[in-house]
Design an enzyme around this catalytic site. Structure first.
Site: not given
Length: 410
Positions: A57, A239, A267-268, A271, A309, A311, A359, A361
């Site tokens: 990522s 990612g 995460c990604f 989105q 993580n 943005g 995350h 994990e």
């Protein structure tokens, strides 16, 4: 027995970090010598730097560690989250001169050199962090070796001509190029299709531990290729890049949801689920990066400390259930970031799909959210039983999605 490994690469050679607003920070070369460009971001974790730099990522980003002392535990062959270091550059204040950990087999700076990662040490990382907090993440460059002697105007020109993160699709740079399979390590449920947008090893391990034969697909996979393995569910990984630049992955996900496959994204993947359901995304000023981000799980009412993580974030209503603009039924925001009220999770109420922005994990980081893998497993089992008929249905998808943190898997 503790291994003592000297950090032989620590150098006194000059280096400079240049931000696109013209700010310059002079320090010492760290890791490989040369020039690197990327988006400068800060990560607040006080530990887990090896997991951070090997997280795909972070591709395209120059990562600054806010913790001042980095490298004291070295690196080893067990903790990498992927096949290489992905950060575009690395910024630390005080690199350790000695590695002291029984698991270490080399120093952090040696590992940076091996993978060609240009870094800088000895600068006031607090000042850089405050600059980014005030002005937002921005493009930057680290220059050392011959590049350190370039004219300051030339260095700034190169920084300003570098691509920004907005509108950038980096999935192809980090994804596998062929299907990779990890067998289930618990009682088998079935095949799981994982779209690799920058997946981490610990994510695959957690999914295998829940009974899935994990089939990791290249980011270019088609719906026919996914259907060919007869999956019981699908998963989108974390990612790098801008979710608004991933139309292909959104269309694929709409087909997955249309097939009725249970879905989990992190995460990604969160989105992209947001986009598939019909919501927009936007860029955060400086993002969330670290292992100490507080999140409210609205399902359980509990606060989790999470590893994050990202943005970018999903633009969806926080306070009410809404209809999916793309026709997938009712949707609610399931998790909220307590620092800035950012959407940290989505839950579909009429189809078996949910996602979180962080995350679970947590490598490295807290394990507060690890129960989400159990929630996914339960949702898949419930969906499969429901498809088989009422006689075998032990619980409904709603019950499975309402699993609490007590339903954990160590």
């Amino acid at each position: 027995m503790t291994a003592l490994i000297p950090s032989s690469r620590i150098s006194r050679d000059p280096a400079v970090l240049v931000l696109e607003d013209g700010t310059r920070y002079t320090g010492r070369a760290y890791g490989a010598h040369g020039e690197t460009l990327g988006e400068v971001v800060f990560a607040t974790g006080m530990t887990g730097y090896q997991e951070t730099i090997t997280d795909p990522s972070y591709a395209g980003q120059i990562v600054l560690q806010t913790a001042p002392h980095i490298g004291n535990t070295g690196v080893n062959d067990e903790d990498p989250e992927s096949r290489r270091i992905w950060v575009a550059g690395y910024v630390v204040r005080d690199p350790s001169r000695m590695v002291s950990n029984w698991r270490a087999n080399r120093s952090l700076d040696d590992a940076l050199v091996e993978d060609g990662i240009v870094g800088i040490s000895g600068i006031d990382t607090r000042a850089v962090t405050r600059r980014i907090r005030s002005s937002g993440s921005m493009r930057g460059g680290v220059f050392s070796g011959q590049a350190a002697s370039l004219d300051a105007d030339e260095q700034l020109r190169r920084v300003r001509e570098a691509p920004g993160m907005a509108g950038r699709n980096l999935s192809a740079e980090v994804s596998v190029t062929a299907i990779e399979v990890t067998p289930a390590t618990a009682e088998r449920i079935g095949n799981l299709a994982v779209l690799d947008l920058g997946v981490k090893k610990s994510t695959i391990d957690n999914l295998a531990a829940r009974g899935f034969d994990v089939h990791v697909f290249p980011q270019s996979a088609t719906i026919d290729e996914i259907r060919a393995i007869e999956p019981v569910a699908a998963f989108y990984s974390n990612g790098p890049g801008d979710p608004a630049a991933s139309d292909q992955h959104v269309e694929l996900l709409r087909a997955v949801l249309g097939d009725g496959l249970p879905f989990f994204g992190i995460c990604f993947g969160n989105q992209l689920l947001g986009r598939a359901l019909g919501f927009g995304t936007y860029k955060l000023p400086f993002g969330h990066r670290g292992i100490n981000q507080p999140v409210l799980d609205k399902t359980t009412g509990r606060v989790e400390i999470t590893s994050q993580n990202h943005g970018f974030a999903v633009d969806a209503p926080l306070d009410r259930v809404v209809d999916s603009p793309n026709g997938f039924g009712r949707v609610e925001v399931s998790h909220i970031g307590l620092n800035d009220n950012v959407v940290e999770g989505l839950r579909a109420l009429d189809i078996p799909a949910f996602s979180v922005q962080y995350h679970p994990e947590a490598a490295a980081g807290p394990h507060d959210a690890n129960y989400l893998f159990d929630r996914f497993r339960d949702m898949v089992i419930a969906t499969v039983r429901q498809a088989q008929g009422p006689a075998t249905t032990a619980r409904t998808p709603t019950d499975a999605q309402d699993s609490t943190q007590e339903d954990t898997h160590a």
